[in-house]
Design a protein around this motif. Structure first.
Motif, short mmCIF file in Angstrom:
data_model
loop_
_atom_site.label_atom_id
_atom_site.label_comp_id
_atom_site.label_asym_id
_atom_site.label_seq_id
_atom_site.Cartn_x
_atom_site.Cartn_y
_atom_site.Cartn_z
N THR A 310 0.86 -1.26 0.02
CA THR A 310 -0.09 -0.03 0.05
C THR A 310 0.68 1.15 0.14
N ALA A 311 1.87 1.45 0.73
CA ALA A 311 2.74 2.32 0.83
C ALA A 311 3.37 2.58 -0.24
N LEU A 312 3.77 1.57 -1.17
CA LEU A 312 4.40 1.87 -2.60
C LEU A 312 3.46 2.32 -3.63
N PHE A 313 2.32 1.56 -3.62
CA PHE A 313 1.33 1.74 -4.32
C PHE A 313 0.58 3.11 -4.26
N ALA A 314 0.33 3.68 -3.10
CA ALA A 314 -0.11 4.76 -2.92
C ALA A 314 0.64 6.02 -3.39
N LYS A 418 9.80 6.92 11.12
CA LYS A 418 9.97 6.36 10.18
C LYS A 418 11.32 5.10 10.03
N GLU A 419 12.28 5.85 10.54
CA GLU A 419 13.57 4.97 10.76
C GLU A 419 13.45 3.99 11.68
N ALA A 420 12.45 4.12 12.78
CA ALA A 420 12.26 3.00 13.56
C ALA A 420 11.41 2.08 13.10
N ILE A 421 10.62 2.19 12.09
CA ILE A 421 9.77 1.31 11.37
C ILE A 421 10.75 0.44 10.69
N ILE A 422 11.32 1.15 9.63
CA ILE A 422 12.22 0.50 8.59
C ILE A 422 13.00 -0.40 9.26
N GLY A 423 13.71 0.07 10.64
CA GLY A 423 14.59 -0.76 11.20
C GLY A 423 14.12 -2.04 11.60
N ASP A 424 12.88 -1.80 12.37
CA ASP A 424 12.17 -3.04 12.90
C ASP A 424 11.83 -4.07 11.91
N ALA A 425 11.46 -3.31 10.52
CA ALA A 425 11.05 -4.44 9.36
C ALA A 425 12.17 -5.15 9.07
N ILE A 426 13.44 -4.66 8.85
CA ILE A 426 14.52 -5.01 8.17
C ILE A 426 15.29 -5.89 9.05
N GLY A 427 15.34 -5.66 10.25
CA GLY A 427 15.76 -6.61 11.34
C GLY A 427 14.95 -7.30 12.10
N ASN A 428 13.90 -7.82 11.21
CA ASN A 428 12.76 -8.26 12.51
C ASN A 428 13.24 -9.88 12.35
N GLN A 429 12.47 -10.48 13.49
CA GLN A 429 12.63 -11.98 13.81
C GLN A 429 11.24 -12.46 13.96
N THR A 445 10.67 -2.59 0.54
CA THR A 445 9.69 -1.64 0.01
C THR A 445 9.27 -0.50 0.50
N ALA A 446 9.23 -0.19 1.91
CA ALA A 446 9.22 0.60 2.60
C ALA A 446 10.19 1.95 2.58
N LEU A 447 11.24 1.31 2.43
CA LEU A 447 12.52 2.26 2.29
C LEU A 447 12.30 2.92 0.79
N PHE A 448 11.95 2.14 -0.19
CA PHE A 448 11.79 2.85 -1.45
C PHE A 448 10.75 3.81 -1.46
N ALA A 449 9.67 3.21 -0.84
CA ALA A 449 8.38 4.06 -0.50
C ALA A 449 8.79 5.49 0.05
N VAL A 578 16.38 12.44 1.37
CA VAL A 578 17.26 13.48 0.90
C VAL A 578 17.21 13.17 -0.69
N LEU A 579 17.38 11.76 -1.22
CA LEU A 579 17.54 11.54 -2.60
C LEU A 579 16.27 12.00 -3.26
N GLY A 580 15.07 11.48 -2.55
CA GLY A 580 13.49 11.93 -3.24
C GLY A 580 13.57 13.26 -3.41
N ILE A 581 13.92 14.18 -2.31
CA ILE A 581 13.73 15.50 -2.35
C ILE A 581 14.44 16.04 -3.44
#
Lengths: 696, 116, 172
Positions: A310-314, A418-429, A445-449, A578-581
C-alpha cells in the motif's frame, strides 16, 4: 480508591464531547434563529473547542497521576451486556497506549476544531458541522478507551458514521454524497471481516472453561495466552479477519479507495478524521491486540506485506494527482502503510510512534492545504498555484516543516518514527531467524516508498509554493476548462472567495467567482494560522522528544517482537529522503513541467495510468455496482414476479376471499347481533347444564 | 320477609332478565331497547341482593352478630351496577340525540352502515 | 301470608316488565318500567336492603327514568317515535329463545338449590341491627372498595363529558 478517582476523569473525557454534541445538535438551530449567525458562530464554535479541549486537559491530568511505570488500569463504569455466560460492561482501560491515543485525538482535535471555526465561519450549517465533529471525538475516545472489543466496536462504528456524515457534509453536491456512500460501504466490507473475527474470537474464548465471563476484555484476553498457543490456526484466522477490518478503517490496499474520495468533506475533516485520528484506528486495533498477533507469524507477514504494498502503491498514485488534497490523501494511505509494516514486523509501538508523529505533520499538511485552498478561491488544482510563498509566508513555513517531517529528514518528527519502522522491518525476527523473508521484503519496499515520499512531497511543495511563475496569472477560460479533464472527479464545486457553499449549485448561478488572473491570495486569519504554528512546533519536536521514550513507555500495554539492530538503516533512511527531495527539486524547480501540463494528452502514459489508480478503483467500484445491478435486476424480474407476486400475493388474495365470505355475516343489524348473542348464551348455559352438571 | 324461599326472588330475577333479553331482540325502537337493558341490569341487582340476604353465615361461638360481621359485598355490587347503568344511559341517550339530529326516524334496523 | 304478598308483588313486576316490551308506545313502555322499578324497590325493602331501596327510587325512577321520558318527549316532537313494529319471524324466535333461556337458567338454579337440605337457602338469615343501613355500605365503599369506587366515579365523569360532547350542537 485510585479507580474511583480515575472513574470521574474517564467519565469527564467521554461525556464532554457527548454533551457538546447534544448541545450543538439540539440548541444550534435555535441559537441561530435567536442570536443570529455571527454570535452563534462565536458561542458554539467556542463550546465545540471546549468540548474537546477539556478532555485534553483531563487526559494530561490523568497522565501525571498515572505515572510513567504504572500497570494498566481497568476502570469499570456501568454494566452493559450482562449475561450468565458473557459480560461486556462499559469499562475503560487506562494504559500508555490509550493515553497516547487520547492525547493525539483530543490535542490535535482541539487544534483542528479551532481552525475549523475560521474555516467554516461562513457556512450556514456551522453548528451541524460541529455536531458531527464533537460526536466524532466522543466515538473516538470510546474507541481508544474501551476495555473490551465489543465496546471498541461501538466507537469503531461511531467514527465510521461520523466520517460518512462529514464527507457528505455538503450534501447538495451529488459527488459528495456518492463519496460518503462509498466510504461507508467500503468500511462495511472491512467491518464485516472485523465482526467475523470478533465472533471467531468469541467462539474460541467461550469454548474454553474460563473463570471470567468478561472474556472479550483485554485484561482477560492477555492472560489467555495458553489458549492462543494451543490454537495457532484459529488465531491466524482471527488476526487476518480483524486485519480486514483494520484495512477498511485504515485504508489499506484492497479497501483503500474510499479515502481519496473522502477528501470531498471540508478540509478540517480531512485533517482530523481522514489523516490524523480515525484512519489510525486500524493501527491502534493491531496494537491493542499485539499479544494476539505475536502468536501468528503468518498474519504478521500478511500485515507487513499489505502495508508495504500500500505504501508503495499509494505513493506512485500520488504522482498522477493534480488536486492538492488528493496528493495528501494518497500520502496518508502511503504513511498508513508504513505503520502497518511496523505492526507486521512486530514493532507495534513503532507503528504508534508513527501514528503520533504522522498526526502532527499530516494534520499540519492538511490544514496548510486548507489555508492554500482558502486563499486560492477554493481552487484545489496545483497546476493553478505557484510562488505562493510570497503571499502565504506563515503557511509556507509551516508546510515546509511538515514536508521535511514527512520526508524523513532529521531532526524532524517523521525521521525518527520512519527510521524505527524500517529498522524494525529489516531486522525483524518474526519468522525466527534472520535472512530474507516477507517482512524484510516489506522493509525494503518501505525504504523505497520513503524515497518516493520525498519525491512527491517535493513536487507538491514546489508546484504550490515555489517555482518561477504565478500560474493563475496566466489563467484563461481555456485552462479552467481543461481543469475539468483531470482523471479524478472534481469533488468540490468552487465559488466565491471565502464562501463555503452549502448550496453550491445555486450559488454558482448567483455569484460564481472563479479563480481569475487578477486574484490576490491572502494569508489566513489568526484563528486558522495559530493551529498551524502549534502543529509545526509539534512536527519539529515530537520526533526527538519521544524517540525511544514512547516505545519504552508503551511496553506496558503493547507487546513487541525482538529485532536485531541494523546499523545502516539510519543513513539509508536519510539518504532515501534526501535523494527523493533532490530528484523532486530537479524535476519541479522550474514549476510545472511541460509534460505534466494542462494537456493530459501529453502526459506520460504511466502517469495518467497512476492518476487513475491503475484502474483499480474503477474496476472494483464498477464491477461491484454492475454485479449488484445484475442481482437487483434478477430479483426484480424473477423473484418479484414469482415469489412476491405469486406466494405473497396469493396469500393476500386467499385472505381477501375468506374475508369476503365472512363479511356477509356482518349485516349491520344490531338486533340480529343481540339475537345471536342470546342464542350463544342459551347454547352456553345448555352446554354447562349437560356436560358440567351431567343433565337432570 | 320470612317464609319466602330464595328461589322465589331468583325466579323473579330470571324472568325479568329473560323478558329484557327478548325485548332487546324484538323491539326496533332504540329507546325501548335501552329500557330493556335497564330491566336486565335490575334483574341482576335483585339477584345480588337476594343472594346477599340469604347467604349462609355462622357467627363464631360467643360472637355477637355485628354490622361488620355481615358481608356487604352484594350491596356494594348493586351500587356499582347502578353507577355503570347511569353512565351507560347518559352516553346512550347522548348518542341517540346525535343520531336524531341527522335522521328523521330512528330505527335500529336503519342504522346498518357498519354492514360488511 | 308473606308468600302471598311476595307472589302479588312479583307477578306485578313481571307484568310490568312484559308491559315494557309489549306496549306499542314508548311512553307506555317507560311508564311500565317505572312501575317495575317501584315494585323492585319494595322488594329491596323486603330484603332489608333499605338504603338500596331508597337509592332505587331516587336514582332509577327519579333520575334515569325521567331522563328517558325527557328524551322521548324531546324526540316525539321531531319525528314519529312510535315505530310500527312489523310482525316478523324475529319476534317468534326471540320469544322462544327467551322462554328457553328462562327455563334453562331456572332449572340450573333450582336443581342445586333443591338438592341442598340446609335451611338457609329457604329462609332468610339472621341479620344484625344495621344491615341495609347506609353506614356499613358507605364504610365498605370508602375503605375496602375505595379503588373500584373511584374508578366508577371516573367512569361516570367520562360518561358525563362524553354525553355532553355528543349532545351539544356543533358550532360551525
Amino acid at each position: 480508591m485510585r479507580t474511583t478517582y480515575f472513574q470521574q476523569d474517564v467519565l469527564l473525557i467521554i461525556l464532554c464531547p457527548i454533551v457538546g454534541f447534544l448541545i450543538q445538535a439540539f440548541l444550534g438551530g435555535i441559537a441561530k434563529k435567536k442570536l443570529g449567525p455571527s454570535s452563534t458562530r462565536n458561542l458554539f464554535g467556542f463550546m465545540a473547542v471546549l468540548a474537546v479541549a477539556v478532555p485534553f486537559v483531563v487526559t494530561l491530568r490523568v497522565l501525571t497521576n498515572f505515572g510513567p511505570v504504572s500497570s494498566p488500569l481497568v476502570v469499570p463504569l456501568a454494566p452493559w451486556i450482562d449475561l450468565n455466560s458473557f459480560r461486556a460492561p462499559f469499562e475503560f482501560l487506562i494504559d500508555p497506549l490509550s493515553l497516547t491515543m487520547l492525547l493525539v485525538i483530543t490535542g490535535i482535535g482541539s487544534l483542528i476544531h479551532l481552525y475549523a471555526i475560521g474555516y467554516m465561519a461562513k457556512d450556514k450549517d456551522f453548528t451541524r458541522f460541529f455536531t458531527y465533529m464533537n460526536l466524532f471525538i466522543a466515538a473516538m475516545t470510546i474507541l481508544v478507551l474501551a476495555n473490551n472489543l465489543v465496546l471498541l466496536f461501538v466507537g469503531w462504528e461511531g467514527v465510521g458514521l461520523c466520517s460518512y456524515l462529514l464527507i457528505g457534509f455538503w450534501y447538495k453536491d451529488k459527488a459528495n454524497t456518492i463519496a460518503a456512500n462509498k466510504a461507508f460501504i467500503v468500511n462495511r466490507i472491512g467491518d464485516f471481516g472485523f465482526m467475523i473475527g470478533l465472533f471467531l474470537l468469541y467462539c474460541l474464548m467461550s469454548s474454553k472453561a474460563h473463570r471470567h465471563t468478561r472474556f472479550l476484555s483485554y485484561d482477560v484476553l492477555r492472560t489467555s495466552i495458553e489458549t492462543f498457543h494451543n490454537h495457532p490456526a484459529i488465531v491466524t484466522g482471527i488476526c487476518l479477519l480483524l486485519f480486514v477490518g483494520a484495512c477498511g478503517k485504515s485504508a489499506q490496499f484492497p479497501l483503500y479507495f474510499w479515502l481519496p474520495d473522502a477528501m470531498a468533506g471540508p478540509t478540517p475533516v480531512s485533517a482530523l478524521i481522514h489523516a490524523a485520528t480515525m484512519v489510525t484506528a486500524g493501527v491502534f486495533l493491531l496494537n491493542r491486540l499485539s499479544f494476539l498477533f505475536v502468536f501468528s507469524p503468518v498474519a504478521c507477514g500478511v500485515v507487513a506485506i499489505v502495508g508495504a504494498f500500500t505504501a508503495l502503491f499509494a505513493a506512485v498514485i500520488a504522482f498522477g494527482q493534480t488536486d492538492i488534497k488528493k496528493v495528501l490523501a494518497y500520502s496518508t494511505v502511503s504513511q498508513l502503510g508504513f505503520m502497518f509494516v511496523a505492526c507486521g514486523a512486530g514493532g507495534f509501538s513503532a507503528g504508534i510512534f508513527h501514528v503520533v508523529t504522522h498526526a502532527f505533520f499530516k494534520a499540519l499538511l492538511f490544514l496548510g492545504s486548507g489555508a492554500v485552498i482558502y486563499a486560492m478561491a477554493h481552487n484545489q488544482d496545483m497546476r493553478n498555484y505557484g510562488k505562493l510563498s510570497k503571499y502565504l509566508p506563515i503557511t509556507f513555513i509551516c508546510m515546509l516543516i511538515a514536508f521535511l517531517a514527512i520526508s524523513g529528514i532529521p531532526p524532524f518528527a517523521g525521521f525518527y518514527s520512519k527510521e524505527a519502522i524500517i529498522g524494525d522491518a529489516i531486522g525483524n525476527q518474526v519468522f525466527g531467524g534472520s535472512g530474507i523473508n516477507l517482512v524484510t521484503v516489506a522493509g525494503y519496499t518501505a525504504l523505497f516508498a520513503a524515497l518516493l515520499t520525498g519525491f512527491y512531497m517535493a513536487r507538491l511543495t514546489w508546484l504550490t509554493f515555489l517555482g518561477k511563475e504565478e500560474r493563475w496569472r496566466s489563467i484563461s477560460t481555456d485552462h479552467s476548462h481543461h481543469a475539468e479533464a483531470v482523471p479524478t472527479p472534481a469533488l468540490e464545486v468552487q465559488d466565491a472567495f471565502g464562501f463555503f457553499a452549502s448550496e453550491p449549485l445555486q450559488l454558482e448561478e448567483e455569484d460564481h467567482e472563479e479563480l481569475t488572473a487578477d486574484h490576490n491570495p491572502k494569508e489566513v486569519p489568526l484563528i486558522m494560522s495559530l493551529p498551524l504554528v502549534v502543529l509545526a512546533i509539534g512536527s519539529i519536536a515530537a520526533g526527538f522528544l519521544l524517540n525511544g521514550k514512547l516505545v519504552n513507555w508503551l511496553q506496558e500495554s503493547v507487546q513487541t517482537l525482538p529485532f536485531h539492530e541494523v546499523s545502516w538503516v539510519t543513513p539509508a533512511g536519510i539518504t532515501a529522503g534526501v535523494l527523493g527531495i533532490l530528484v523532486g527539486i530537479a524535476v519541479y524547480f522550474q514549476g510545472l513541467p511541460q509534460k505534466e501540463g494542462w494537456d493530459i494528452g501529453k502526459w506520460s502514459r504511466f502517469r495518467v495510468w497512476a492518476g487513475s489508480q491503475f484502474g483499480y478503483d474503477k474496476a472494483v467500484t464498477g464491477g461491484a455496482c454492475a454485479s449488484g445491478n445484475d442481482i437487483a435486476n434478477f430479483l426484480s424480474s424473477q423473484f418479484e414476479r414469482w415469489i412476491i407476486e405469486g406466494v405473497l400475493g396469493g396469500i393476500a388474495r386467499t385472505a381477501k376471499r375468506i374475508g369476503d365470505l365472512i363479511k356477509t355475516t356482518q349485516t349491520g343489524f344490531a338486533r340480529l347481533y343481540a339475537a345471536v348473542i342470546l342464542c350463544g348464551v342459551i347454547g352456553l348455559v345448555g352446554w354447562i347444564f349437560i356436560s358440567v352438571r351431567g343433565g337432570f | 320477609m320470612t317464609g319466602v324461599p330464595l328461589i322465589g326472588y331468583l325466579a323473579l330475577s330470571i324472568l325479568m332478565f329473560c323478558i329484557g333479553a327478548v325485548g332487546v331482540v324484538i323491539r326496533r325502537n332504540p329507546i325501548v331497547i335501552f329500557m330493556c337493558i335497564e330491566l336486565m341490569l335490575n334483574a341482576a341487582n335483585l339477584a345480588f341482593l337476594s343472594f346477599a340476604r340469604y347467604q349462609p353465615w355462622k357467627p363464631a361461638v360467643g360472637q355477637i352478630p355485628t354490622v361488620n360481621a355481615y358481608d356487604v359485598r352484594g350491596q356494594v355490587m348493586v351500587v356499582f351496577v347502578m353507577a355503570v347503568a347511569a353512565a351507560e344511559v347518559a352516553v346512550g341517550l347522548g348518542i341517540l340525540m346525535a343520531i336524531f339530529r341527522l335522521r328523521d326516524r330512528v330505527d335500529v334496523d336503519d342504522l346498518n352502515t357498519l354492514s360488511g | 301470608m308473606n308468600l302471598l304478598v311476595f307472589a302479588v308483588l312479583a307477578s306485578a313486576a313481571v307484568l310490568a316488565a312484559l308491559g315494557v316490551i309489549l306496549s306499542k308506545s314508548a311512553i307506555r313502555s317507560a311508564l311500565s318500567l317505572v312501575l317495575n322499578f317501584m315494585l323492585l324497590a319494595i322488594l329491596y325493602f323486603t330484603l332489608h336492603s333499605e338504603t338500596l331501596g331508597v337509592l332505587q327510587v331516587v336514582v332509577y325512577t327519579g333520575a334515569i327514568m325521567v331522563l328517558f321520558l325527557f328524551v322521548i318527549m324531546l324526540l316525539s316532537t321531531q319525528g314519529n317515535i312510535n315505530l310500527t313494529e312489523s310482525r316478523d319471524v324475529k319476534k317468534i324466535v326471540g320469544g322462544l329463545a327467551g322462554i328457553s333461556l328462562a327455563a334453562l337458567i331456572g332449572v340450573q338454579i333450582y336443581l342445586p338449590l333443591a338438592s341442598v337440605p340446609a335451611p338457609q337457602f329457604h329462609a332468610p338469615q339472621p341479620i344484625g341491627p344495621s344491615y341495609g343501613a347506609p353506614e356499613p355500605l358507605g364504610l365498605a365503599l370508602f375503605t375496602r372498595y375505595g379503588y373500584p369506587f373511584e374508578t366508577v366515579s371516573l367512569l361516570l365523569m367520562i360518561g358525563i363529558v362524553g354525553s355532553i360532547m355528543l349532545a351539544k350542537r356543533r358550532v360551525r
